[in-house]
Motif scaffolding. Structure first.
Motif, PDB file in Angstrom:
ATOM      1  N   TYR A  64       0.810  -1.218   0.000  1.00  0.00           N
ATOM      2  CA  TYR A  64       0.000   0.000   0.000  1.00  0.00           C
ATOM      3  C   TYR A  64       0.845   1.270   0.000  1.00  0.00           C
ATOM      4  O   TYR A  64       0.397   2.328   0.387  1.00  0.00           O
ATOM      5  N   LEU A 109      -0.405   4.036  -2.100  1.00  0.00           N
ATOM      6  CA  LEU A 109      -1.686   4.564  -1.669  1.00  0.00           C
ATOM      7  C   LEU A 109      -1.768   6.076  -1.840  1.00  0.00           C
ATOM      8  O   LEU A 109      -1.044   6.827  -1.202  1.00  0.00           O
ATOM      9  N   GLN A 167      -4.874   9.603   4.283  1.00  0.00           N
ATOM     10  CA  GLN A 167      -4.631   8.893   5.537  1.00  0.00           C
ATOM     11  C   GLN A 167      -3.596   7.783   5.377  1.00  0.00           C
ATOM     12  O   GLN A 167      -3.439   6.936   6.236  1.00  0.00           O
ATOM     13  N   ILE A 225      -1.072   6.702   8.073  1.00  0.00           N
ATOM     14  CA  ILE A 225      -1.551   5.927   9.220  1.00  0.00           C
ATOM     15  C   ILE A 225      -1.147   4.462   9.061  1.00  0.00           C
ATOM     16  O   ILE A 225      -0.842   3.780  10.025  1.00  0.00           O
ATOM     17  N   LEU A 226      -1.120   4.033   7.790  1.00  0.00           N
ATOM     18  CA  LEU A 226      -0.891   2.618   7.537  1.00  0.00           C
ATOM     19  C   LEU A 226       0.518   2.180   7.894  1.00  0.00           C
ATOM     20  O   LEU A 226       0.769   1.004   8.067  1.00  0.00           O
ATOM     21  N   GLU A 264       2.017   3.038  10.594  1.00  0.00           N
ATOM     22  CA  GLU A 264       2.061   2.781  12.027  1.00  0.00           C
ATOM     23  C   GLU A 264       1.571   1.371  12.310  1.00  0.00           C
ATOM     24  O   GLU A 264       0.681   0.885  11.630  1.00  0.00           O
ATOM     25  N   ARG A 316      -2.788  -0.363  16.632  1.00  0.00           N
ATOM     26  CA  ARG A 316      -2.853  -0.308  18.090  1.00  0.00           C
ATOM     27  C   ARG A 316      -3.890  -1.300  18.604  1.00  0.00           C
ATOM     28  O   ARG A 316      -4.786  -1.704  17.881  1.00  0.00           O
ATOM     29  N   LEU A 339      -8.218  -1.531  18.385  1.00  0.00           N
ATOM     30  CA  LEU A 339      -8.640  -0.838  17.178  1.00  0.00           C
ATOM     31  C   LEU A 339      -9.788  -1.564  16.498  1.00  0.00           C
ATOM     32  O   LEU A 339     -10.590  -0.956  15.808  1.00  0.00           O
ATOM     33  N   ARG A 373      -6.088  -2.258   7.998  1.00  0.00           N
ATOM     34  CA  ARG A 373      -5.673  -2.559   9.367  1.00  0.00           C
ATOM     35  C   ARG A 373      -6.267  -3.866   9.860  1.00  0.00           C
ATOM     36  O   ARG A 373      -5.656  -4.569  10.642  1.00  0.00           O
ATOM     37  N   ARG A 404      -9.077  -0.957  -4.664  1.00  0.00           N
ATOM     38  CA  ARG A 404      -9.597   0.410  -4.593  1.00  0.00           C
ATOM     39  C   ARG A 404     -10.151   0.834  -5.940  1.00  0.00           C
ATOM     40  O   ARG A 404      -9.411   0.977  -6.910  1.00  0.00           O
TER      41      ARG A 404
END
Lengths: 148, 229
Positions: free
Chosen positions: A116, A119, A123, A126-127, A129, A132, A135, B45, B52
Motif C-alpha cells: 500500500y 496509496l 490517511q 496511518i498505515l 504505524e 494499536r 482498534l 488494518r 480500490r
C-alpha cells in the motif's frame, strides 16, 4: 429583406460554425462526417429554400414546409438514439477500466515490499504505524452515529 | 475467497473482516467503492486485501471487481458478504456446502422475512415479471462457484447496477443452478438499506429493474467472453 436572404444567412452561419469546429478538430471521426453532411445540407437548403417544395411535390405532400421539419426531427431522434447507444458503450468501457485499474493496483501492492505504499490517500501515513490494540472493537460510541 | 464490497462503511468494516477471519483462513478481499471515509484504512488494518475503485461503481460493480480478482487468482469458490455486518460469517459453511457437493452453482443466503411488506410486494412484482422463482431477490450473502464467476465477470454484466434481478436473470439464462438456503440476518451495525430509503430511489430502482426484465441480458448461452478488457 427577402426570405431567401434570411434562409441563406441562417444556413451560412450554421454551416460556418460546424466547419469552424471541424477545422479546430473539436469533432472527430464519425461525428465529423455526420456534421459535415449536415453542413452541406444546410447550405443547400439555405441557398435554395424552394428545394423543399420540389421534394414535397414529388412525395405528394400538400404542405411543403412540414417536410423539412419532419426530416429534421427524425434525424434529431436518430442522432439522440445513437448518442445513447454510444453512451452506454462508453459507460461499460469506463466501468471495466475502473475495475481493471483496481485489479492492477492490487497486483502492484502485492509486489511492492511496503504494501500500500502506492496509496494515494490522505490517511496513507496511518498505515505505516503498527495497529494499536483495541482498534478492531468498532463498537466505539464515537463512530456509531456515522450516517450511512 | 471472501469478498466484501464496501462504500463508506468505515464504522462497521473492521468488525466484519475480523469476524470473517475468525471463521476462515481464506483471504478476505474488500472492494472499496470510492469511499469518502476511512473504509480503506480500517479494512487494511483489519487484515484484508483492498481493491480500490477509482470511481463509484455501485454494489454490483464492486462485487464484480472482487469476482474478477478471485477468478484471476484461480479460486474455485467465492463468498460475498455485505460490509454492514448483516450477515453472520458462521453461515458461510452451510452456504458453500452445496457448491462443494456440486448440487448448485450459486447459493443464496436468504432471509425474506427481514424486509417490510412494501418491499415484499416489490419482490413479488419482480418474481412475476422475471419468472425467477426465488424467495430472496436482493440478498448480498451468496456463494458462487467458478463456472458462475466465469459468466458473471463478462463485460455484459458490467452494466448492471445491482446484484439482484439482473444477475439472477443472467444465471438463469445461462442454465446455472441457483439454490437458496435460509440464514438469519442481523441488524446492520449502522445505517439502513441503500436502496429502500427514499421514494425517488425506489421508483428509479423499480423502473431500472423492470427494464432489465425486458432486456435480453445474459442471452447467448455458453458464449465465452474475455476478462482481459
Amino acid at each position: 429583406m427577402t426570405y431567401h436572404l434570411t434562409s441563406l444567412f441562417i444556413g451560412l452561419v450554421m454551416a460556418g460554425s460546424i466547419l469552424w469546429l471541424l477545422r479546430r478538430a473539436h469533432l472527430h471521426g464519425a461525428h465529423a462526417l455526420w456534421w459535415i453532411t449536415l453542413a452541406i445540407a444546410i447550405i443547400l437548403l439555405g441557398s435554395w429554400p424552394r428545394l423543399t417544395d420540389l421534394v414535397a411535390r414529388y412525395l405528394g405532400v400538400s404542405y411543403p414546409p412540414i417536410i423539412a421539419v419532419l426530416i429534421a426531427f427524425a434525424l434529431v431522434l436518430v442522432k439522440m438514439l445513437t448518442m445513447d447507444l454510444e453512451r452506454s458503450r462508453l459507460e461499460q468501457r469506463l466501468r471495466r477500466l475502473a475495475q481493471r485499474l483496481a485489479l492492477l493496483e492490487a497486483r502492484l501492492d502485492a509486489l511492492t515490499p511496503a504494501a500500500y505504499s502506492s496509496l494515494d490517500h490522505p490517511q496513507a501515513n496511518i498505515l505505516t504505524e503498527p495497529p494499536r490494540d483495541g482498534l478492531l472493537s468498532s463498537r466505539d460510541p464515537s463512530r456509531g452515529e456515522r450516517p450511512a | 475467497m471472501i469478498i466484501i464490497p464496501a462504500r463508506n462503511e468505515g464504522a462497521a468494516i473492521a468488525q466484519v473482516i475480523a469476524e470473517a477471519r475468525r471463521h476462515f483462513t481464506t483471504p478476505v478481499v474488500v472492494i472499496d467503492d470510492a469511499s469518502e471515509d476511512d473504509t480503506l484504512v480500517q479494512a487494511v488494518r483489519a487484515g484484508a486485501t483492498v481493491l480500490r475503485l477509482p470511481l463509484h461503481l455501485g454494489a454490483w460493480g464492486a462485487m464484480q471487481t472482487g469476482m474478477r480478482y478471485a477468478y484471476r487468482q484461480g479460486w474455485e469458490l467465492v463468498v460475498t458478504l455485505d460490509a454492514d455486518g448483516q450477515h453472520d460469517p458462521a453461515d458461510i459453511a452451510p452456504l458453500i456446502a452445496p457448491l462443494r457437493e456440486g448440487a448448485a452453482d450459486v447459493v443464496i443466503g436468504a432471509c425474506p422475512l427481514r424486509v417490510s411488506k412494501a418491499r415484499r410486494l416489490a419482490w413479488h412484482y419482480f418474481r412475476t415479471l422475471s419468472g425467477i422463482a426465488l424467495e430472496d431477490l436482493t440478498s448480498g450473502f451468496r456463494a458462487y462457484n467458478r463456472q458462475a464467476m466465469e459468466r458473471l465477470i463478462c463485460p455484459d454484466a458490467t452494466l448492471l447496477d445491482y446484484q439482484d434481478v439482473g444477475v439472477l436473470l443472467i444465471l438463469r439464462r445461462q442454465g446455472l443452478r441457483v439454490l437458496e438456503i435460509p440464514v438469519t440476518m442481523r441488524d446492520r451495525y449502522d445505517g439502513k438499506s441503500r436502496i429502500f430509503n427514499s421514494w425517488w430511489t425506489v421508483g428509479h430502482y423499480m423502473l431500472k429493474t423492470s427494464m432489465l426484465c425486458l432486456a435480453g441480458i445474459g442471452g447467448q448461452r455458453g458464449r465465452a467472453c474475455s476478462d482481459q478488457d
